[in-house]
Design an enzyme around this catalytic site. Structure first.
Site, PDB file in Angstrom:
ATOM      1  N   LYS A 178       9.359  -6.393   4.150  1.00  0.00           N
ATOM      2  CA  LYS A 178       9.847  -4.960   3.448  1.00  0.00           C
ATOM      3  C   LYS A 178      10.439  -4.145   4.313  1.00  0.00           C
ATOM      4  CE  LYS A 178       8.979  -1.082   2.450  1.00  0.00           C
ATOM      5  NZ  LYS A 178      10.046  -0.066   2.369  1.00  0.00           N
ATOM      6  N   GLY A 231       6.816   1.434  12.595  1.00  0.00           N
ATOM      7  CA  GLY A 231       7.210   2.616  12.091  1.00  0.00           C
ATOM      8  C   GLY A 231       6.472   4.101  12.444  1.00  0.00           C
ATOM      9  N   GLY A 236       1.360   4.268  10.061  1.00  0.00           N
ATOM     10  CA  GLY A 236       0.689   3.218  10.867  1.00  0.00           C
ATOM     11  C   GLY A 236      -0.983   3.315  10.441  1.00  0.00           C
ATOM     12  N   GLU A 253       3.195  -1.116  15.841  1.00  0.00           N
ATOM     13  CA  GLU A 253       4.308  -0.814  16.846  1.00  0.00           C
ATOM     14  C   GLU A 253       4.859   0.489  16.239  1.00  0.00           C
ATOM     15  OE1 GLU A 253       4.899  -2.162  19.600  1.00  0.00           O
ATOM     16  OE2 GLU A 253       4.907  -4.287  19.255  1.00  0.00           O
ATOM     17  N   CYS A 287      12.531   4.126  19.039  1.00  0.00           N
ATOM     18  CA  CYS A 287      11.005   4.329  19.119  1.00  0.00           C
ATOM     19  C   CYS A 287      10.886   4.781  20.577  1.00  0.00           C
ATOM     20  CB  CYS A 287      10.100   3.333  18.804  1.00  0.00           C
ATOM     21  SG  CYS A 287      10.776   1.729  19.498  1.00  0.00           S
ATOM     22  N   GLU A 386       7.658  13.709  18.654  1.00  0.00           N
ATOM     23  CA  GLU A 386       8.699  12.768  18.290  1.00  0.00           C
ATOM     24  C   GLU A 386       9.891  13.422  17.406  1.00  0.00           C
ATOM     25  OE1 GLU A 386       8.416   9.172  16.207  1.00  0.00           O
ATOM     26  OE2 GLU A 386       9.098   8.079  17.609  1.00  0.00           O
TER      27      GLU A 386
HETATM   28  P1  NAP Z   1       8.002   5.354   8.273  1.00  0.00           P
HETATM   29  O1  NAP Z   1       8.215   6.414   7.445  1.00  0.00           O
HETATM   30  O2  NAP Z   1       6.651   4.978   9.131  1.00  0.00           O
HETATM   31  O3  NAP Z   1       8.487   4.055   7.684  1.00  0.00           O
HETATM   32  C1  NAP Z   1       8.317   2.485   8.253  1.00  0.00           C
HETATM   33  C2  NAP Z   1       8.420   1.457   7.283  1.00  0.00           C
HETATM   34  O4  NAP Z   1       7.105   1.674   6.241  1.00  0.00           O
HETATM   35  C3  NAP Z   1       9.327   1.906   6.109  1.00  0.00           C
HETATM   36  O5  NAP Z   1       9.899   0.642   5.361  1.00  0.00           O
HETATM   37  C4  NAP Z   1       8.786   2.562   4.685  1.00  0.00           C
HETATM   38  O6  NAP Z   1       9.228   2.417   3.773  1.00  0.00           O
HETATM   39  C5  NAP Z   1       7.280   1.941   4.939  1.00  0.00           C
HETATM   40  N1  NAP Z   1       6.220   2.535   4.208  1.00  0.00           N
HETATM   41  C6  NAP Z   1       6.322   4.007   4.199  1.00  0.00           C
HETATM   42  N2  NAP Z   1       4.929   4.424   3.777  1.00  0.00           N
HETATM   43  C7  NAP Z   1       4.039   3.077   3.420  1.00  0.00           C
HETATM   44  C8  NAP Z   1       2.770   2.940   2.868  1.00  0.00           C
HETATM   45  N3  NAP Z   1       2.172   3.858   2.575  1.00  0.00           N
HETATM   46  N4  NAP Z   1       2.480   1.760   2.961  1.00  0.00           N
HETATM   47  C9  NAP Z   1       3.371   0.659   3.195  1.00  0.00           C
HETATM   48  N5  NAP Z   1       4.655   0.866   4.015  1.00  0.00           N
HETATM   49  C10 NAP Z   1       4.954   1.998   4.016  1.00  0.00           C
HETATM   50  O7  NAP Z   1       8.960   5.206   9.513  1.00  0.00           O
HETATM   51  P2  NAP Z   1      10.397   5.511   9.627  1.00  0.00           P
HETATM   52  O8  NAP Z   1      10.807   6.721   9.467  1.00  0.00           O
HETATM   53  O9  NAP Z   1      11.174   4.353   8.900  1.00  0.00           O
HETATM   54  O10 NAP Z   1      10.849   5.151  11.204  1.00  0.00           O
HETATM   55  C11 NAP Z   1      10.711   5.934  12.307  1.00  0.00           C
HETATM   56  C12 NAP Z   1       9.229   5.795  12.936  1.00  0.00           C
HETATM   57  O11 NAP Z   1       9.296   4.343  13.357  1.00  0.00           O
HETATM   58  C13 NAP Z   1       9.429   6.585  14.284  1.00  0.00           C
HETATM   59  O12 NAP Z   1       8.116   7.188  14.492  1.00  0.00           O
HETATM   60  C14 NAP Z   1       9.585   5.431  15.387  1.00  0.00           C
HETATM   61  O13 NAP Z   1       9.109   5.933  16.533  1.00  0.00           O
HETATM   62  C15 NAP Z   1       8.931   4.345  14.661  1.00  0.00           C
HETATM   63  N6  NAP Z   1       9.570   3.112  15.196  1.00  0.00           N
HETATM   64  C16 NAP Z   1       8.573   2.411  16.175  1.00  0.00           C
HETATM   65  C17 NAP Z   1       9.024   1.446  16.900  1.00  0.00           C
HETATM   66  C18 NAP Z   1       8.113   0.513  17.872  1.00  0.00           C
HETATM   67  O14 NAP Z   1       8.436  -0.538  17.905  1.00  0.00           O
HETATM   68  N7  NAP Z   1       7.051   1.003  18.389  1.00  0.00           N
HETATM   69  C19 NAP Z   1      10.379   0.764  16.517  1.00  0.00           C
HETATM   70  C20 NAP Z   1      10.991   1.467  15.831  1.00  0.00           C
HETATM   71  C21 NAP Z   1      10.661   2.525  15.097  1.00  0.00           C
HETATM   72  P3  NAP Z   1      10.480   3.191   3.151  1.00  0.00           P
HETATM   73  O15 NAP Z   1      10.880   4.115   4.392  1.00  0.00           O
HETATM   74  O16 NAP Z   1      11.381   2.496   2.486  1.00  0.00           O
HETATM   75  O17 NAP Z   1       9.922   4.286   2.182  1.00  0.00           O
END
Ligand code: NAP
Ligand code: MG
Length: 484
Positions: A178, A231, A236, A253, A287, A386
């Site tokens: 997804k 994410g 998480g 992650e 990230c 962050e």
């Molecule tokens: P996010 O809001 O947590 O979203 C990540 C993914 O989860 C998206 O596909 C999102 O879908 C989905 N999602 C949201 N709510 C969900 C739920 N209740 N159940 C299942 N899936 C759900 O993160 P983001 O804003 O896209 O990305 C930024 C974050 O990712 C930052 O905190 C960054 O540090 C972290 N990140 C970490 C790494 C690592 O390897 N450690 C790498 C890259 C990014 P939709 O967005 O389509 O709603």
């Protein structure tokens, strides 16, 4: 949501080897001007269920019985196709995420490398024979989980698909991915290329949709055996809770607030351009962005002066025009980043330039200038949260003990950079830093290095050989044959 339009048209989900559409679609925006770039299906419970069922069927029908050599061949085919389609994929990623075109090319190289790396490794990945007694053979066998779910963010779709899908497929799982609603386009293309590479239908399925709908349906689906999530910390936690309901394993992650520690003996000519790039990369939406500089007092002024000069000369523009810095992903992200800067200024943190940007000719894009906040205490809000934008804090310290304390003083533990010529100090930092990856005199690394978070940055390991363990589980077996 509207009817299908946009310059790249309607892109489908890929389920069981076939393109799928839905009556309702999600508009995917071009972050450089806010226009609609494409539409994708708004997947929900039904589509997710179809995809998980297709993945299970593909697994049982034959994928689980493939040899590592057979899977390696397909991984190699896909890597080749990814490279052949490199220009197309780089452009797609640049338009969808807003990142400079050359970075899209780097990301294509990364995804191809992941498939090549796991193609090379998978035939050397197996369990053990344990010499417990002479009348029996005891074995530790490695088996795939079965159906793996992958939920990824919008910042590095290609890179993260490589990181999480390549080892999962190599290890013999069937996957349902997804992507993020903000940047799903390249992931769909990868699934199409996987079919062309010879992966059987159902082995890799991609279902776009909102997190609360498709994402939630996927991670709480009882037919999923393992979840890989990349994410935010907040989501998480919710995913770990959903996985607990079904007692499934999960790799998390999550976010970071990674420091770059610059000691007094550092080679600044090498260090400073890397320090700048560590926060300019992907407009800080990384990230493991180097979002905090922890610097020795003696060299503080020089480091800040040099950084300010680099930031002042940064060319901002549409990703596709290959500037130094593209827009942020969305209006929401822009508001969030500007809000963090405003809060910091209100709390007395000192801003050294930046903070706003409208690129002429693209007034509706989500641009933000790179900004430095100087003399920020390690405990200040801006040094703790962050921001996920091109915003850098600088924290001066008196010695390496103070540097270590500042570096470890957040709830995150993803990565850290250390800049020094002193080999003893370098190793002391490697040992004492409470994070998953340490980079000395560089701020980049390859697919070979294990990647994992500590503290709020998550758990489980991807990249490196270790990811093949992450995407398999052990089975113990014993065969007694008696003494002859
Ligand atoms: P996010 O809001 O947590 O979203 C990540 C993914 O989860 C998206 O596909 C999102 O879908 C989905 N999602 C949201 N709510 C969900 C739920 N209740 N159940 C299942 N899936 C759900 O993160 P983001 O804003 O896209 O990305 C930024 C974050 O990712 C930052 O905190 C960054 O540090 C972290 N990140 C970490 C790494 C690592 O390897 N450690 C790498 C890259 C990014 P939709 O967005 O389509 O709603
Ligand atoms: Mg987009």
């Amino acid at each position: 949501m509207t009817s299908n339009r946009g310059t790249l048209g309607a892109r489908p989900a890929v389920i069981d080897g076939r393109p799928r559409t839905t009556p309702e679609v999600i508009e995917v925006l071009d972050p450089s001007d806010g226009s609609v770039l494409a539409t994708v299906p708004r997947g929900g419970r039904e589509l997710i269920d179809e995809a998980v069922t297709a993945a299970r069927r593909a697994f049982d029908r034959g994928w689980r019985r493939t040899t590592a050599a057979e899977r390696a061949e397909l991984l190699g085919n896909l890597a080749r196709l990814l490279r052949e389609h490199g220009d197309e994929l780089a452009e797609l990623e640049s338009r969808d995420v807003g990142k400079p075109l050359r970075q899209g090319r780097t990301d294509v190289n990364f995804i191809a490398r992941y498939f090549e790396f796991y193609r090379n490794l998978v035939e050397a990945h197996f369990g053990q024979v344990i010499p417990a007694a002479t009348d029996r053979i005891t074995m530790a066998l490695r088996e795939p989980h079965g159906v793996t779910a992958h939920v990824i963010p919008w910042n590095f779709p290609l890179g993260i698909v490589g990181r999480t899908i390549a080892p999962a497929l190599a290890a013999g799982n069937c996957c349902v991915l997804k992507p993020a609603e903000d940047a799903p386009l390249s992931t769909i293309r990868v699934a199409e290329l996987a079919l062309e590479a010879g992966f059987p239908p159902g082995v890799l399925n991609v279902v776009p949709g909102y997190g609360e709908e498709a994402g939630h349906a996927l991670v709480s689906h009882p037919g999923v055996d393992h979840i890989s999530f990349t994410g935010s910390v907040e989501v998480g936690r919710r995913i770990a809770a959903a996985a607990a309901q079904n007692l499934k394993t999960v790799t998390l992650e999550l976010g970071g607030k990674s420091p770059n520690v610059v000691l007094a003996d550092a080679d600044l000519g090498t260090a400073v351009p890397h320090l700048a790039q560590a926060i300019l990369l992907n407009a800080g939406q990384t990230c493991s962005a180097g979002s905090r500089i922890v610097v020795a007092d003696e060299i503080h002024d020089e480091v800040v002066d040099r950084l300010v000069k680099i930031f002042q000369n940064v060319v901002i523009g549409r990703g596709i025009d290959d500037p130094d810095l593209g827009p942020l992903i969305s209006a929401k992200q822009r508001t969030q980043v500007l809000g963090a800067m405003e809060d910091a200024a209100n709390q007395g943190d000192l801003r050294v330039g930046g903070g706003e940007a409208v690129v002429s000719g693209a007034p509706n894009g989500f641009f933000v200038e790179p900004t430095i906040f100087d003399n920020v205490s390690a405990s200040a809000d801006l040094a703790q949260r962050e921001v996920f934008g091109p915003v850098l804090t600088v924290t001066p310290v008196r010695d390496h003990h103070e540097a270590l304390a500042a570096a470890n003083a957040t709830r995150y533990g993803l990565g850290a950079g250390v800049w020094t010529r002193d080999v003893s100090l370098a190793h002391w930092f490697i040992r004492e830093l409470d994070c998953g990856q340490v980079m000395v005199n560089t701020f980049s690394n390859g697919v070979e290095m294990p990647f994992s978070g500590r503290k709020d940055s998550g758990y489980g390991t991807e990249k490196s050989f270790e990811a093949l363990n992450e995407f398999t589980r052990l089975k113990g077996a014993v065969v007694a044959f008696g003494d002859v």
